[in-house]
Design a protein around this motif. Structure first.
Motif, PDB file in Angstrom:
ATOM      1  N   ILE A 183       0.847  -1.205   0.000  1.00  0.00           N
ATOM      2  CA  ILE A 183       0.000   0.000   0.000  1.00  0.00           C
ATOM      3  C   ILE A 183       0.877   1.247   0.000  1.00  0.00           C
ATOM      4  CG2 ILE A 183      -1.625   1.357   1.408  1.00  0.00           C
ATOM      5  CD1 ILE A 183      -2.769  -1.407   2.327  1.00  0.00           C
ATOM      6  N   VAL A 184       1.933   1.208   0.797  1.00  0.00           N
ATOM      7  CA  VAL A 184       2.830   2.350   0.926  1.00  0.00           C
ATOM      8  C   VAL A 184       3.824   2.401  -0.243  1.00  0.00           C
ATOM      9  CG1 VAL A 184       4.564   3.440   2.417  1.00  0.00           C
ATOM     10  CG2 VAL A 184       2.576   2.328   3.427  1.00  0.00           C
ATOM     11  N   GLY A 185       4.215   1.234  -0.730  1.00  0.00           N
ATOM     12  CA  GLY A 185       5.166   1.187  -1.840  1.00  0.00           C
ATOM     13  C   GLY A 185       6.596   1.487  -1.426  1.00  0.00           C
ATOM     14  N   ARG A 186       6.915   1.217  -0.191  1.00  0.00           N
ATOM     15  CA  ARG A 186       8.272   1.417   0.334  1.00  0.00           C
ATOM     16  C   ARG A 186       8.772   0.101   0.917  1.00  0.00           C
ATOM     17  NH1 ARG A 186      10.025   6.345  -1.458  1.00  0.00           N
ATOM     18  NH2 ARG A 186       8.530   7.956  -0.955  1.00  0.00           N
ATOM     19  N   ASP A 187      10.048   0.086   1.313  1.00  0.00           N
ATOM     20  CA  ASP A 187      10.599  -1.126   1.922  1.00  0.00           C
ATOM     21  C   ASP A 187      10.021  -1.315   3.321  1.00  0.00           C
ATOM     22  OD1 ASP A 187      12.943  -0.095   3.967  1.00  0.00           O
ATOM     23  OD2 ASP A 187      12.650   1.247   2.245  1.00  0.00           O
ATOM     24  N   ILE A 188      10.135  -2.528   3.820  1.00  0.00           N
ATOM     25  CA  ILE A 188       9.530  -2.881   5.111  1.00  0.00           C
ATOM     26  C   ILE A 188      10.103  -2.052   6.259  1.00  0.00           C
ATOM     27  CG2 ILE A 188      11.055  -4.812   5.638  1.00  0.00           C
ATOM     28  CD1 ILE A 188       8.307  -6.208   6.598  1.00  0.00           C
ATOM     29  N   SER A 189      11.376  -1.685   6.170  1.00  0.00           N
ATOM     30  CA  SER A 189      11.995  -0.877   7.225  1.00  0.00           C
ATOM     31  C   SER A 189      11.320   0.495   7.327  1.00  0.00           C
ATOM     32  CB  SER A 189      13.488  -0.706   6.933  1.00  0.00           C
ATOM     33  OG  SER A 189      14.076   0.158   7.860  1.00  0.00           O
ATOM     34  N   THR A 190      11.072   1.122   6.186  1.00  0.00           N
ATOM     35  CA  THR A 190      10.408   2.433   6.167  1.00  0.00           C
ATOM     36  C   THR A 190       8.976   2.321   6.671  1.00  0.00           C
ATOM     37  OG1 THR A 190      11.797   3.129   4.325  1.00  0.00           O
ATOM     38  CG2 THR A 190       9.755   4.374   4.679  1.00  0.00           C
ATOM     39  N   VAL A 191       8.273   1.283   6.224  1.00  0.00           N
ATOM     40  CA  VAL A 191       6.890   1.070   6.659  1.00  0.00           C
ATOM     41  C   VAL A 191       6.847   0.839   8.166  1.00  0.00           C
ATOM     42  CG1 VAL A 191       4.880  -0.458   6.467  1.00  0.00           C
ATOM     43  CG2 VAL A 191       6.122   0.256   4.404  1.00  0.00           C
ATOM     44  N   SER A 192       7.778   0.068   8.682  1.00  0.00           N
ATOM     45  CA  SER A 192       7.830  -0.194  10.125  1.00  0.00           C
ATOM     46  C   SER A 192       8.029   1.090  10.921  1.00  0.00           C
ATOM     47  CB  SER A 192       8.956  -1.176  10.448  1.00  0.00           C
ATOM     48  OG  SER A 192       8.637  -2.448   9.939  1.00  0.00           O
ATOM     49  N   LYS A 193       8.851   2.006  10.401  1.00  0.00           N
ATOM     50  CA  LYS A 193       9.059   3.296  11.084  1.00  0.00           C
ATOM     51  C   LYS A 193       7.761   4.101  11.102  1.00  0.00           C
ATOM     52  CE  LYS A 193      13.960   3.564  10.088  1.00  0.00           C
ATOM     53  NZ  LYS A 193      15.009   4.203   9.283  1.00  0.00           N
ATOM     54  N   HIS A 194       7.051   4.095   9.969  1.00  0.00           N
ATOM     55  CA  HIS A 194       5.770   4.811   9.909  1.00  0.00           C
ATOM     56  C   HIS A 194       4.768   4.203  10.895  1.00  0.00           C
ATOM     57  CE1 HIS A 194       6.724   7.554   6.727  1.00  0.00           C
ATOM     58  NE2 HIS A 194       6.903   6.614   5.815  1.00  0.00           N
ATOM     59  N   LEU A 195       4.702   2.887  10.922  1.00  0.00           N
ATOM     60  CA  LEU A 195       3.774   2.206  11.833  1.00  0.00           C
ATOM     61  C   LEU A 195       4.123   2.505  13.288  1.00  0.00           C
ATOM     62  CD1 LEU A 195       3.522  -1.201   9.959  1.00  0.00           C
ATOM     63  CD2 LEU A 195       1.661   0.444  10.275  1.00  0.00           C
ATOM     64  N   SER A 196       5.389   2.507  13.590  1.00  0.00           N
ATOM     65  CA  SER A 196       5.844   2.797  14.954  1.00  0.00           C
ATOM     66  C   SER A 196       5.451   4.214  15.376  1.00  0.00           C
ATOM     67  CB  SER A 196       7.355   2.621  15.021  1.00  0.00           C
ATOM     68  OG  SER A 196       7.837   2.946  16.298  1.00  0.00           O
ATOM     69  N   LEU A 197       5.620   5.178  14.491  1.00  0.00           N
ATOM     70  CA  LEU A 197       5.255   6.553  14.798  1.00  0.00           C
ATOM     71  C   LEU A 197       3.752   6.686  15.024  1.00  0.00           C
ATOM     72  CD1 LEU A 197       6.931   9.580  13.225  1.00  0.00           C
ATOM     73  CD2 LEU A 197       4.515   9.650  13.741  1.00  0.00           C
ATOM     74  N   LEU A 198       2.957   6.032  14.179  1.00  0.00           N
ATOM     75  CA  LEU A 198       1.501   6.067  14.339  1.00  0.00           C
ATOM     76  C   LEU A 198       1.070   5.399  15.641  1.00  0.00           C
ATOM     77  CD1 LEU A 198       0.551   5.293  10.652  1.00  0.00           C
ATOM     78  CD2 LEU A 198      -0.145   7.350  11.909  1.00  0.00           C
ATOM     79  N   LYS A 199       1.731   4.313  15.987  1.00  0.00           N
ATOM     80  CA  LYS A 199       1.411   3.616  17.237  1.00  0.00           C
ATOM     81  C   LYS A 199       1.800   4.475  18.447  1.00  0.00           C
ATOM     82  CE  LYS A 199       2.344  -0.548  19.857  1.00  0.00           C
ATOM     83  NZ  LYS A 199       3.201  -1.723  20.003  1.00  0.00           N
ATOM     84  N   GLU A 200       2.964   5.094  18.378  1.00  0.00           N
ATOM     85  CA  GLU A 200       3.436   5.951  19.473  1.00  0.00           C
ATOM     86  C   GLU A 200       2.503   7.143  19.693  1.00  0.00           C
ATOM     87  OE1 GLU A 200       7.113   8.974  20.120  1.00  0.00           O
ATOM     88  OE2 GLU A 200       7.624   6.999  19.315  1.00  0.00           O
ATOM     89  N   ALA A 201       1.906   7.628  18.606  1.00  0.00           N
ATOM     90  CA  ALA A 201       0.975   8.762  18.714  1.00  0.00           C
ATOM     91  C   ALA A 201      -0.395   8.322  19.212  1.00  0.00           C
ATOM     92  CB  ALA A 201       0.842   9.457  17.354  1.00  0.00           C
ATOM     93  N   GLY A 202      -0.619   7.006  19.298  1.00  0.00           N
ATOM     94  CA  GLY A 202      -1.892   6.498  19.793  1.00  0.00           C
ATOM     95  C   GLY A 202      -2.930   6.264  18.712  1.00  0.00           C
ATOM     96  N   VAL A 203      -2.524   6.418  17.452  1.00  0.00           N
ATOM     97  CA  VAL A 203      -3.462   6.243  16.347  1.00  0.00           C
ATOM     98  C   VAL A 203      -3.704   4.764  16.064  1.00  0.00           C
ATOM     99  CG1 VAL A 203      -3.873   6.738  13.900  1.00  0.00           C
ATOM    100  CG2 VAL A 203      -2.746   8.443  15.337  1.00  0.00           C
ATOM    101  N   LEU A 204      -2.648   3.948  16.172  1.00  0.00           N
ATOM    102  CA  LEU A 204      -2.739   2.520  15.869  1.00  0.00           C
ATOM    103  C   LEU A 204      -2.442   1.662  17.087  1.00  0.00           C
ATOM    104  CD1 LEU A 204      -0.753   2.255  12.498  1.00  0.00           C
ATOM    105  CD2 LEU A 204      -3.168   2.770  12.838  1.00  0.00           C
ATOM    106  N   LYS A 205      -2.878   0.437  16.997  1.00  0.00           N
ATOM    107  CA  LYS A 205      -2.498  -0.590  17.972  1.00  0.00           C
ATOM    108  C   LYS A 205      -2.074  -1.815  17.169  1.00  0.00           C
ATOM    109  CE  LYS A 205      -7.334  -1.937  18.520  1.00  0.00           C
ATOM    110  NZ  LYS A 205      -8.464  -2.042  19.443  1.00  0.00           N
ATOM    111  N   ASP A 206      -1.292  -2.680  17.791  1.00  0.00           N
ATOM    112  CA  ASP A 206      -0.837  -3.874  17.087  1.00  0.00           C
ATOM    113  C   ASP A 206      -1.161  -5.135  17.871  1.00  0.00           C
ATOM    114  OD1 ASP A 206       1.010  -3.735  19.135  1.00  0.00           O
ATOM    115  OD2 ASP A 206       2.755  -3.791  17.855  1.00  0.00           O
ATOM    116  N   ASN A 207      -1.114  -6.236  17.157  1.00  0.00           N
ATOM    117  CA  ASN A 207      -1.418  -7.538  17.728  1.00  0.00           C
ATOM    118  C   ASN A 207      -0.528  -8.552  17.034  1.00  0.00           C
ATOM    119  OD1 ASN A 207      -2.572  -9.811  18.837  1.00  0.00           O
ATOM    120  ND2 ASN A 207      -4.521  -9.605  17.762  1.00  0.00           N
ATOM    121  N   LYS A 208       0.375  -9.149  17.789  1.00  0.00           N
ATOM    122  CA  LYS A 208       1.291 -10.130  17.206  1.00  0.00           C
ATOM    123  C   LYS A 208       0.650 -11.512  17.261  1.00  0.00           C
ATOM    124  CE  LYS A 208       5.962 -11.683  17.056  1.00  0.00           C
ATOM    125  NZ  LYS A 208       7.336 -11.327  17.114  1.00  0.00           N
ATOM    126  N   ARG A 209       0.623 -12.169  16.092  1.00  0.00           N
ATOM    127  CA  ARG A 209       0.106 -13.537  15.984  1.00  0.00           C
ATOM    128  C   ARG A 209       1.132 -14.377  15.247  1.00  0.00           C
ATOM    129  NH1 ARG A 209      -5.253 -12.041  13.228  1.00  0.00           N
ATOM    130  NH2 ARG A 209      -5.500 -10.109  14.349  1.00  0.00           N
TER     131      ARG A 209
END
Length: 109
Positions: free
Chosen positions: A40-66
């Motif tokens: 969806i983002v069209g970037r490498d996984i490292s860049t996407v992970s940084k974006h996800l981390s920032l969104l999670k830190e801001a409280g916008v997202l939550k994660d669930n490891k399975r």
């Protein structure tokens, strides 16, 4: 500044990047695995992970490891409504501009 203002600012900053906004819009449809977010983002996984981390830190997202996969979903239920409000606002603004342009064009004829 109050802590509330700082917190709100952090959320808007997190939503202020096109890649992060694309992630959030995709998650408005439901939970996604990181492996589904990368294309969806069209970037490498490292860049996407940084974006996800920032969104999670801001409280916008939550994660669930399975197992070996991490799934993300919206933590803020108000985000889809806010994005819909923005879409409606800009659609109305576009209609008004088109009507004004059309009216001025007809006057010139």
């Amino acid at each position: 500044m109050t802590a509330t203002i700082e917190t709100k600012s952090k959320v808007f900053k997190a939503l202020g990047h096109p890649s992060r906004l694309a992630i959030v819009e995709a998650l408005c449809e439901g939970e996604l695995c990181v492996c589904d977010i990368v294309p969806i983002v069209g970037r490498d996984i490292s860049t996407v992970s940084k974006h996800l981390s920032l969104l999670k830190e801001a409280g916008v997202l939550k994660d669930n490891k399975r197992g070996t996969n991490v799934y993300y979903s919206l933590a803020m239920e108000c985000v889809p409504g806010f994005l819909s409000c923005l879409e409606n606002f800009f659609a109305l603004k576009f209609e008004q501009q088109a009507a004004a342009y059309s009216a001025s064009f007809i006057k010139k004829l």
